[in-house]
Design a protein around this motif. Structure first.
Motif, PDB file in Angstrom:
ATOM      1  N   LEU A  26      39.892  93.939  68.383  1.00  0.00           N
ATOM      2  CA  LEU A  26      40.858  93.336  67.480  1.00  0.00           C
ATOM      3  C   LEU A  26      40.146  92.805  66.239  1.00  0.00           C
ATOM      4  CD1 LEU A  26      43.014  91.363  70.058  1.00  0.00           C
ATOM      5  CD2 LEU A  26      43.616  93.494  68.923  1.00  0.00           C
ATOM      6  N   THR A  27      40.768  92.981  65.089  1.00  0.00           N
ATOM      7  CA  THR A  27      40.203  92.518  63.826  1.00  0.00           C
ATOM      8  C   THR A  27      40.834  91.192  63.422  1.00  0.00           C
ATOM      9  OG1 THR A  27      41.872  93.697  62.528  1.00  0.00           O
ATOM     10  CG2 THR A  27      39.860  94.908  63.111  1.00  0.00           C
ATOM     11  N   LYS A  28      40.300  90.603  62.359  1.00  0.00           N
ATOM     12  CA  LYS A  28      40.842  89.355  61.846  1.00  0.00           C
ATOM     13  C   LYS A  28      42.300  89.535  61.407  1.00  0.00           C
ATOM     14  CE  LYS A  28      38.171  87.101  59.058  1.00  0.00           C
ATOM     15  NZ  LYS A  28      37.470  86.678  57.819  1.00  0.00           N
ATOM     16  N   GLU A  29      42.590  90.691  60.827  1.00  0.00           N
ATOM     17  CA  GLU A  29      43.956  90.965  60.376  1.00  0.00           C
ATOM     18  C   GLU A  29      44.922  91.066  61.566  1.00  0.00           C
ATOM     19  OE1 GLU A  29      46.806  91.263  57.543  1.00  0.00           O
ATOM     20  OE2 GLU A  29      44.663  90.866  57.254  1.00  0.00           O
ATOM     21  N   ASP A  30      44.450  91.648  62.682  1.00  0.00           N
ATOM     22  CA  ASP A  30      45.292  91.742  63.876  1.00  0.00           C
ATOM     23  C   ASP A  30      45.688  90.359  64.382  1.00  0.00           C
ATOM     24  OD1 ASP A  30      45.094  94.488  63.822  1.00  0.00           O
ATOM     25  OD2 ASP A  30      43.346  94.540  65.143  1.00  0.00           O
ATOM     26  N   PHE A  31      44.717  89.432  64.432  1.00  0.00           N
ATOM     27  CA  PHE A  31      45.018  88.077  64.874  1.00  0.00           C
ATOM     28  C   PHE A  31      45.967  87.380  63.892  1.00  0.00           C
ATOM     29  CE2 PHE A  31      40.927  88.351  67.293  1.00  0.00           C
ATOM     30  CZ  PHE A  31      41.492  88.142  68.534  1.00  0.00           C
ATOM     31  N   LYS A  32      45.770  87.618  62.604  1.00  0.00           N
ATOM     32  CA  LYS A  32      46.617  86.978  61.594  1.00  0.00           C
ATOM     33  C   LYS A  32      48.075  87.399  61.772  1.00  0.00           C
ATOM     34  CE  LYS A  32      47.187  86.537  56.589  1.00  0.00           C
ATOM     35  NZ  LYS A  32      46.658  86.946  55.263  1.00  0.00           N
ATOM     36  N   VAL A  33      48.303  88.704  61.920  1.00  0.00           N
ATOM     37  CA  VAL A  33      49.667  89.205  62.097  1.00  0.00           C
ATOM     38  C   VAL A  33      50.276  88.669  63.394  1.00  0.00           C
ATOM     39  CG1 VAL A  33      51.052  91.290  62.456  1.00  0.00           C
ATOM     40  CG2 VAL A  33      49.233  91.274  60.732  1.00  0.00           C
ATOM     41  N   HIS A  34      49.470  88.642  64.464  1.00  0.00           N
ATOM     42  CA  HIS A  34      49.978  88.185  65.760  1.00  0.00           C
ATOM     43  C   HIS A  34      50.384  86.721  65.699  1.00  0.00           C
ATOM     44  CE1 HIS A  34      50.321  87.322  70.005  1.00  0.00           C
ATOM     45  NE2 HIS A  34      49.363  86.428  69.904  1.00  0.00           N
ATOM     46  N   PHE A  35      49.531  85.852  65.139  1.00  0.00           N
ATOM     47  CA  PHE A  35      49.840  84.430  65.105  1.00  0.00           C
ATOM     48  C   PHE A  35      51.008  84.131  64.169  1.00  0.00           C
ATOM     49  CE2 PHE A  35      45.209  83.818  66.361  1.00  0.00           C
ATOM     50  CZ  PHE A  35      45.542  83.613  67.682  1.00  0.00           C
ATOM     51  N   GLN A  36      51.197  84.951  63.135  1.00  0.00           N
ATOM     52  CA  GLN A  36      52.365  84.770  62.274  1.00  0.00           C
ATOM     53  C   GLN A  36      53.645  85.080  63.031  1.00  0.00           C
ATOM     54  OE1 GLN A  36      51.481  87.285  58.917  1.00  0.00           O
ATOM     55  NE2 GLN A  36      50.447  85.655  57.791  1.00  0.00           N
ATOM     56  N   LYS A  37      53.624  86.123  63.850  1.00  0.00           N
ATOM     57  CA  LYS A  37      54.798  86.457  64.656  1.00  0.00           C
ATOM     58  C   LYS A  37      55.088  85.357  65.669  1.00  0.00           C
ATOM     59  CE  LYS A  37      54.379  91.482  64.317  1.00  0.00           C
ATOM     60  NZ  LYS A  37      54.154  92.748  65.079  1.00  0.00           N
TER      61      LYS A  37
END
Length: 632
Positions: A420-431
């Motif tokens: 998982l990349t930093k962008e993946d975590f960002k999108v997940h936590f926003q959801k």
């Protein structure tokens, strides 16, 4: 993959196999060619290239081939090793000599040449060495960082020497860190045994982050060796010059517990504050400048933490290590010179001198290994003794500090990484944040309609005025003293830096917090509105973002304001009796442990009632007293 005598028919067969399997590169070994060369095969869509030498070669196709061409077709060819460089990656194919009982010099020369190929990779570039090492590395080897525990049977002499060479040159034997079936790559018909003599080497620092999978490919149609397959994950650090970040130093902040160090730190903070006062554009209420002051003072007074190294027992042994390495280098140089003389003058009698030089090389390597093990043993014994003495003094902090030095050195299984990349975590936590309410907004509105409106009461109006009152200096400092000195935010400012900085820095913090309270967030400094999200793995698959919990580390200035507001809201809700009496979490004087204990007692009472009911049904009233007496 072993290829044998090089010709276009075999080259096309390997290229077709690589196309079917969708391999980006194939490292070839055991080639028999008269000279070095470059062979282009296929058309525009299926174009491949084979860069080969007399005993090794590399096949490139697809994106790797395109990048290799765009970057100037960089290559390095030797008799037994071939290397190419593209897109920040160095691939090296090698075929090491077979041990025949009297060709140690040839093997050492081949390893020296291979070492030159590995040095071609710069520090930030990924290095992958693959091919036929003619050395069997078995299981159970104890060389942390150099090899893992997986393998077939025990290592042979060539395998142990290969691992020693890897250890000397900061390389890792990748195969041994991964467990997979059918590990063998070559079958000895005489002994009826499989040997794992083909595989991969990498830099120790790159094995964890850049390797996804290693396995043996069950294909014997092109060679008598089974190929090894590795999947690399190339991770790059992206740099955005518009978001230039200052590197926060790792400071020995624990030293501030010492009153002498704390007083020195306080004086240094006061001096730096005076320097900012004297500046024409001084704005000491700025959080960025407060950050610069406390970080600079803490770094100067407490010092930086030393970078952790893999073998801490080597600290302070530089001179002894250099002496032993010089001895080994002299022995290797003498042995290689004698080997060259023997090849140039076959009639010259050099057998005794060559034997002595080989023995000197072996003894030099044994000395390095013996001394390293002795230093490691002494280091472990000192850690144990320090923990024991700290335990006798009931100094738990010293025990944990010593245990922290141990790290995870004895972990046997390979580390499980996430893709998982930093962008993946960002999108997940926003959801996740979008679904933070337990009820929908309509349900919340319906609940509010059923609740009594107490806003018009005198008590509610008084508390409204108290909530909107600007926090005083005493209130802010009181809440700062109650806070835990937990992990800092992105700016690296710890609570300890502010509390130990003296009255002057506290006054600036109070002024800043009061400004934040009286103004909307759009007027705050941008650094106060940044939260560092740390994904903490809970359980399960590390490639599933739902198995991570996000923890947000605010800047310490924002954290102080949040603490003041949380304390006010807690008192306000308690005084107006807005909380349910059954709620125990996050309430002063109550604990979820109390609620848990009540539930346990209720469950136990329920079980007792069930038992008594069963006895009544089975035994009747006459037995009730006797059963109770026996149970008591």
């Amino acid at each position: 993959m072993s290829l044998g005598t090089y010709n276009k028919r075999k080259a096309r067969a390997v290229a077709e196999h690589a196309r079917k399997e969708n391999w980006d590169a194939v490292l070839l070994s055991e080639i028999r060619s008269v000279n070095n060369g470059v062979e282009w095969l296929g058309g525009d869509e299926d174009l491949v290239v084979i860069i080969y030498s007399q005993r090794a070669g590399i096949l490139l196709r697809g994106d790797l081939l395109r990048k290799w061409c765009e970057e100037g077709q960089m290559k390095k060819q030797s008799e037994r090793s071939v290397s190419v460089k593209m897109d920040g990656t160095v691939l090296t194919a090698t075929y090491q000599p077979v041990y025949t009982g009297n060709n140690e010099a040839e093997i050492e020369v081949a390893k020296d040449v291979l070492l030159e190929h590995t040095k071609w990779a710069k520090k930030e570039e990924i290095l992958l060495v693959g091919g036929d090492f003619n050395a069997h590395v078995g299981g159970g080897e104890v060389r942390p960082g150099t090899c893992g525990q997986f393998g077939i049977r025990e290592s042979n002499q060539q395998g142990r020497e290969l691992l020693a060479w890897c250890e000397e040159n900061n390389l890792a034997h990748v195969n041994s860190f991964y467990s997979h079936k059918n590990r063998g790559t070559w079958f000895n018909n005489s002994l009826k045994r499989w040997y794992e003599i083909d595989g991969f080497l990498m830099k120790k620092s790159q094995r964890h982050n850049n390797v996804k999978k290693v396995n043996t490919v069950g294909d014997l149609t092109l060679s008598d060796h089974k190929p090894k397959k590795i999947i690399l994950v190339r991770k790059w650090r992206k740099y955005n010059r518009n978001e230039r970040k200052k590197q926060v130093p790792r400071i020995k902040w624990v030293k501030l517990d010492d009153e002498v160090i704390a007083s020195q730190y306080r004086r240094r903070v006061e001096d730096l504050l005076e320097e900012y006062d004297d500046a024409e554009d001084a704005d000491i209420t700025s959080w960025n400048k407060i950050t610069d002051i406390v970080i600079k003072a803490a770094e100067e007074v407490c010092g930086r933490e030393e970078k952790k190294i893999e073998n801490p027992w080597m600290i302070g042994k530089d001179e002894e290590v250099q002496r032993m390495r010089d001895r080994l280098n002299r022995a290797l140089e003498r042995r290689n010179l004698l080997a060259v003389r023997q090849r140039e003058n076959p009639n010259e009698d050099l057998d005794n001198e060559i034997t002595e030089s080989r023995e000197e090389v072996k003894n030099s390597r044994k000395e390095i290994k013996r001394e390293t093990r002795r230093w490691e043993t002494e280091w472990w014994e000192k850690i144990i003794e320090d923990c024991k003495s700290a335990g006798e003094r009931n100094d738990a902090g010293e025990v944990y500090r010593n245990l922290k030095k141990l790290g995870q050195r004895e972990r046997k299984t390979a580390a499980v990484n996430t893709n998982l990349t930093k962008e993946d975590f960002k999108v997940h936590f926003q959801k996740v944040s979008e679904k933070r309410f337990e009820n929908t907004l309509e349900e919340i509105d319906n609940i509010l309609e059923e609740v009594e409106d107490i806003r018009h009461t005198e008590k509610a109006r008084q508390w409204k005025d108290q909530l909107e009152e600007t926090p005083s200096r005493e209130e802010i400092i009181e809440q700062m003293n109650k806070m835990k000195d937990s992990a800092p935010g992105e700016d690296g400012v710890r609570l300890r830096y502010l509390l130990r900085g003296g009255p002057a820095i506290l006054d600036e913090i109070v002024t800043m917090v009061q400004f934040m309270f009286n103004n909307s967030a759009d007027k705050w400094e941008s650094s106060l509105k940044v939260g560092l999200v740390i994904p903490l793995h809970k359980k399960g698959d590390k490639n599933n973002p739902n198995n991570f919990r996000g923890v947000v580390l605010l800047a310490m200035g924002s954290r102080i304001l949040a603490r003041v507001l949380a304390n006010r809201l807690r008192i306000w809700s308690e005084e107006l009796e807005l909380l349910d009496d059954n709620q125990s979490g996050f309430r002063k004087g109550r604990s979820t442990a109390d609620a848990t204990q009540i539930m346990i007692r209720i469950q136990e009472d329920t079980e007792d009632l069930r038992i008594c009911g069963s006895i009544n049904r089975l035994c009747g009233k006459s037995w009730r007293g006797k059963v109770w007496e026996r149970s008591v």
